[in-house]
Structure formats: C-alpha cells, structure tokens
Scaffold this motif. Structure first.
Motif, PDB file in Angstrom:
ATOM      1  N   ALA A 160      55.167  91.702  14.506  1.00  0.00           N
ATOM      2  CA  ALA A 160      56.105  91.582  13.392  1.00  0.00           C
ATOM      3  C   ALA A 160      57.501  91.787  13.944  1.00  0.00           C
ATOM      4  O   ALA A 160      57.716  92.646  14.804  1.00  0.00           O
ATOM      5  CB  ALA A 160      55.803  92.616  12.306  1.00  0.00           C
ATOM      6  N   GLN A 161      58.443  90.987  13.481  1.00  0.00           N
ATOM      7  CA  GLN A 161      59.835  91.135  13.910  1.00  0.00           C
ATOM      8  C   GLN A 161      60.756  90.940  12.707  1.00  0.00           C
ATOM      9  O   GLN A 161      60.645  89.942  12.002  1.00  0.00           O
ATOM     10  CB  GLN A 161      60.187  90.129  15.007  1.00  0.00           C
ATOM     11  CG  GLN A 161      61.644  90.208  15.474  1.00  0.00           C
ATOM     12  CD  GLN A 161      61.925  89.356  16.683  1.00  0.00           C
ATOM     13  OE1 GLN A 161      61.752  89.776  17.822  1.00  0.00           O
ATOM     14  NE2 GLN A 161      62.361  88.131  16.452  1.00  0.00           N
ATOM     15  N   TYR A 162      61.626  91.917  12.487  1.00  0.00           N
ATOM     16  CA  TYR A 162      62.613  91.832  11.412  1.00  0.00           C
ATOM     17  C   TYR A 162      63.996  91.668  12.025  1.00  0.00           C
ATOM     18  O   TYR A 162      64.296  92.266  13.056  1.00  0.00           O
ATOM     19  CB  TYR A 162      62.633  93.102  10.560  1.00  0.00           C
ATOM     20  CG  TYR A 162      61.410  93.388   9.727  1.00  0.00           C
ATOM     21  CD1 TYR A 162      60.293  92.546   9.752  1.00  0.00           C
ATOM     22  CD2 TYR A 162      61.365  94.517   8.911  1.00  0.00           C
ATOM     23  CE1 TYR A 162      59.174  92.821   8.980  1.00  0.00           C
ATOM     24  CE2 TYR A 162      60.244  94.806   8.138  1.00  0.00           C
ATOM     25  CZ  TYR A 162      59.147  93.962   8.184  1.00  0.00           C
ATOM     26  OH  TYR A 162      58.032  94.246   7.426  1.00  0.00           O
ATOM     27  N   GLU A 163      64.824  90.874  11.368  1.00  0.00           N
ATOM     28  CA  GLU A 163      66.252  90.881  11.674  1.00  0.00           C
ATOM     29  C   GLU A 163      66.894  91.847  10.696  1.00  0.00           C
ATOM     30  O   GLU A 163      66.731  91.708   9.474  1.00  0.00           O
ATOM     31  CB  GLU A 163      66.838  89.479  11.543  1.00  0.00           C
ATOM     32  CG  GLU A 163      66.336  88.522  12.613  1.00  0.00           C
ATOM     33  CD  GLU A 163      66.931  87.123  12.492  1.00  0.00           C
ATOM     34  OE1 GLU A 163      68.014  86.995  11.875  1.00  0.00           O
ATOM     35  OE2 GLU A 163      66.320  86.172  12.999  1.00  0.00           O
ATOM     36  N   VAL A 164      67.616  92.831  11.238  1.00  0.00           N
ATOM     37  CA  VAL A 164      68.128  93.900  10.385  1.00  0.00           C
ATOM     38  C   VAL A 164      69.618  94.129  10.608  1.00  0.00           C
ATOM     39  O   VAL A 164      70.162  93.820  11.680  1.00  0.00           O
ATOM     40  CB  VAL A 164      67.373  95.234  10.638  1.00  0.00           C
ATOM     41  CG1 VAL A 164      65.874  95.047  10.469  1.00  0.00           C
ATOM     42  CG2 VAL A 164      67.686  95.807  12.014  1.00  0.00           C
ATOM     43  N   ARG A 195      77.163  93.139  16.485  1.00  0.00           N
ATOM     44  CA  ARG A 195      77.452  94.515  16.092  1.00  0.00           C
ATOM     45  C   ARG A 195      76.685  94.856  14.819  1.00  0.00           C
ATOM     46  O   ARG A 195      76.751  94.112  13.833  1.00  0.00           O
ATOM     47  CB  ARG A 195      78.955  94.688  15.872  1.00  0.00           C
ATOM     48  CG  ARG A 195      79.351  96.102  15.481  1.00  0.00           C
ATOM     49  CD  ARG A 195      80.842  96.214  15.290  1.00  0.00           C
ATOM     50  NE  ARG A 195      81.202  97.567  14.865  1.00  0.00           N
ATOM     51  CZ  ARG A 195      82.443  97.941  14.589  1.00  0.00           C
ATOM     52  NH1 ARG A 195      83.436  97.069  14.695  1.00  0.00           N
ATOM     53  NH2 ARG A 195      82.682  99.188  14.217  1.00  0.00           N
ATOM     54  N   ASP A 196      75.944  95.969  14.862  1.00  0.00           N
ATOM     55  CA  ASP A 196      75.156  96.451  13.712  1.00  0.00           C
ATOM     56  C   ASP A 196      74.090  95.455  13.260  1.00  0.00           C
ATOM     57  O   ASP A 196      73.657  95.484  12.107  1.00  0.00           O
ATOM     58  CB  ASP A 196      76.062  96.789  12.513  1.00  0.00           C
ATOM     59  CG  ASP A 196      77.016  97.932  12.815  1.00  0.00           C
ATOM     60  OD1 ASP A 196      76.718  98.722  13.733  1.00  0.00           O
ATOM     61  OD2 ASP A 196      78.060  98.037  12.145  1.00  0.00           O
ATOM     62  N   GLU A 197      73.631  94.596  14.180  1.00  0.00           N
ATOM     63  CA  GLU A 197      72.592  93.620  13.832  1.00  0.00           C
ATOM     64  C   GLU A 197      71.631  93.484  15.008  1.00  0.00           C
ATOM     65  O   GLU A 197      72.048  93.444  16.162  1.00  0.00           O
ATOM     66  CB  GLU A 197      73.214  92.264  13.501  1.00  0.00           C
ATOM     67  CG  GLU A 197      72.223  91.228  13.010  1.00  0.00           C
ATOM     68  CD  GLU A 197      72.892  89.936  12.575  1.00  0.00           C
ATOM     69  OE1 GLU A 197      72.167  88.929  12.435  1.00  0.00           O
ATOM     70  OE2 GLU A 197      74.125  89.929  12.383  1.00  0.00           O
ATOM     71  N   ALA A 198      70.321  93.409  14.703  1.00  0.00           N
ATOM     72  CA  ALA A 198      69.330  93.345  15.780  1.00  0.00           C
ATOM     73  C   ALA A 198      68.044  92.713  15.294  1.00  0.00           C
ATOM     74  O   ALA A 198      67.765  92.627  14.099  1.00  0.00           O
ATOM     75  CB  ALA A 198      69.042  94.756  16.312  1.00  0.00           C
ATOM     76  N   LYS A 199      67.237  92.281  16.282  1.00  0.00           N
ATOM     77  CA  LYS A 199      65.854  91.898  16.042  1.00  0.00           C
ATOM     78  C   LYS A 199      64.994  93.093  16.443  1.00  0.00           C
ATOM     79  O   LYS A 199      65.053  93.542  17.593  1.00  0.00           O
ATOM     80  CB  LYS A 199      65.470  90.681  16.877  1.00  0.00           C
ATOM     81  CG  LYS A 199      66.293  89.435  16.578  1.00  0.00           C
ATOM     82  CD  LYS A 199      65.971  88.331  17.570  1.00  0.00           C
ATOM     83  CE  LYS A 199      66.852  87.118  17.356  1.00  0.00           C
ATOM     84  NZ  LYS A 199      66.598  86.073  18.383  1.00  0.00           N
ATOM     85  N   VAL A 200      64.236  93.619  15.509  1.00  0.00           N
ATOM     86  CA  VAL A 200      63.429  94.798  15.749  1.00  0.00           C
ATOM     87  C   VAL A 200      61.973  94.423  15.514  1.00  0.00           C
ATOM     88  O   VAL A 200      61.635  93.851  14.465  1.00  0.00           O
ATOM     89  CB  VAL A 200      63.831  95.960  14.821  1.00  0.00           C
ATOM     90  CG1 VAL A 200      63.031  97.215  15.155  1.00  0.00           C
ATOM     91  CG2 VAL A 200      65.322  96.237  14.928  1.00  0.00           C
TER      92      VAL A 200
END
Length: 278
Positions: A160-164, A195-200
């Motif tokens: 599972a991968q979320y963009e957050v 900045r302040d954004e990632a794939k987790v």
C-alpha cells in the motif's frame, strides 16, 4: 492494420521496447488497459540520474519531483544510520510524467499507442483485445505483475502506498523502516516528493497492507492522504524463460524488478530496450 509487433503494457519496459522497435522502422503498436499512460502510479519513482541517462532519457522539469541528499535506515528499536545519496545523484520522478515522456519518444520514432485496450488472448496470427483482433508477428508481454500472479503467487507481496501532506516529511531524506514482525519480507518507506509531501508505503508477506500503513502513519503524526494505491509487488527475481514461441516477456511481467526493493525503472527499462533491439 497488421503490425510487426504488439506490446501489451504501456509502462517503462513496454514503452522503451516500442521506442527501440520503431527506431528500426518496424510497425509497432502499444496497447495499455488503463485510460492514461502513467496511471495508476504504483512506483516510488526513486532512481539515479546515471540510470535514466543510460535508458536514453533526460527528464523534463515536469518529470522531476525531487532531489535526494540522504537515506535513513531505521531499525525496529529506532536506531538509525544515514547513507549519503549525493554521490549517486538520486532523484524522485513523477512517474505519470516520466512514462508520458517515454511514450512521446516512442511515438516520435513511429510507434502507435492505444489506451483502454487490453490483451485478452494470444492467437495463431496475432492477439485478441478488448477492441477486437489484431494481426502481428510478435507479441511483447509488458503487463506488469498481473501476468505473474496467474503463474506463481509465492513471490507476491501486498503493498500500500499513500501520497500524503505532512509537516514531518524531510524533503531531502528518504526513510526506510525495517521490522520483520510488522513488514515480514520487506519494509516501510517514506519518499519525499516536495516540501511537506511524500509517498509513504508498506509491503510484507501475509499482511493487511492498508491497515499496517494506517498504523505506521498514525505513529508518524498528523497527515492528510491525497492518493491511495494498493498493488501487488514481485520479489522473487526474474522468470526462467523470457521467450516462448512468438511471445517475449519483459519488465515486471518477467520479474525484472529488483527483489530487494521491487524497484524496476532501470532494470525493467533496460530489459525493454534489450528486447526492442533484439
């Protein structure tokens, strides 16, 4: 219309294969079952500049999400050690734009691309698709992990991968969390894109990936999820036979992604190029 080659799958491996085939004046068609090249984006998008240069691609500004300076490897106890990523010139790609850039290269070379068209059956003189029958001499299977699931499920892990959006994201640092109780056979990851954004994401054998990822994110702190992707990944290595009669298998469909990370931009892309040149 008859084709020399039909490539089933419009991701990195399939598109690079088509680019090479078309460059030698062969008639090649790429069919992609989704409605857009580059989606859904399952990939973390981490690669080195030298790797994509070897694939014959100079990323456009719209393709480049981020540059990475370091990577932290985190143990179950919380102990960290840091790797310097600067010598490798590690970047994070926007896979939606990256795949479209390769699709444009293939089209310029003469390839034809169709979306919302899926392979149903390989016939004696071509293929049967959701749009009807197409005659061709060679079929390239670049449909991804879905092709492997039908043959061998032992190398499949759920991910599972979320963009957050989250203020705990370090824009210049990838984080990898190792814990064989929580993520058996794999790990959790944070890949910053802006900045302040990632794939987790998380992956592991026999886990409920969505539930495990939700728990991981809650421990990290406040966040907002703007995109959620659930997909199987393959970690068993390459298949034994890439060629069977008039069918060539490449990319994730051939298990050419790295077993250690399930990443395949370079390895699957190179597989596509070599098949296209063969």
């Amino acid at each position: 219309m008859d084709y020399d080659v039909v490539v089933a799958g419009g991701s990195v491996a399939g598109l690079l294969c088509a680019r090479e085939i078309a460059s030698h004046n062969h008639k090649v068609l790429v069919i992609e079952e989704d409605s857009e090249i580059g989606t859904p984006e399952h990939c973390g998008g981490v690669v080195s500049i030298s790797a994509i240069d070897e694939l014959g691609i100079i990323p456009l500004r719209s393709t480049l999400d981020n540059k990475i300076r370091s990577a932290d490897i985190v143990s179950p106890s919380g102990t960290r050690f840091t790797l310097d990523a600067r010598p490798q010139q590690v970047i994070v790609l926007d896979r939606r734009e990256f795949d479209k850039q390769i699709a444009h290269q293939a089209k310029v070379n003469g390839a034809e691309i169709r979306v919302r068209s899926s392979l149903r059956e390989i016939t004696s003189d071509g293929i049967r698709t959701s749009d009807g029958e197409i005659k061709c001499k060679i079929v390239v299977d670049a449909r991804g992990v879905s092709s492997l699931i039908q043959k061998d499920r032992t190398g499949i892990l759920q991910s599972a991968q979320y963009e957050v959006y989250a203020d705990w994201v370090n824009k210049e640092r990838i984080e990898v969390y190792l814990d064989q109780e929580k993520y058996p056979g794999f790990f959790a990851w944070i890949i910053p894109t802006r900045r302040d954004e990632a794939k987790v994401g998380v992956a592991g054998k026999g886990i409920n990936a969505a539930s495990v990822l939700e728990d991981f994110l809650k421990r990290k702190g406040n966040y907002s999820a703007i995109r959620k992707i659930f997909a199987p990944i393959w970690v068993k290595g390459p298949i034994k036979e890439f060629v069977s009669r008039n069918t060539v298998t490449i990319g994730d469909a051939a298990g050419q992604s790295k077993p250690t990370t399930a990443g395949g931009i370079y390895s699957c892309g190179l597989g596509g190029i070599l098949a296209g040149k063969a």
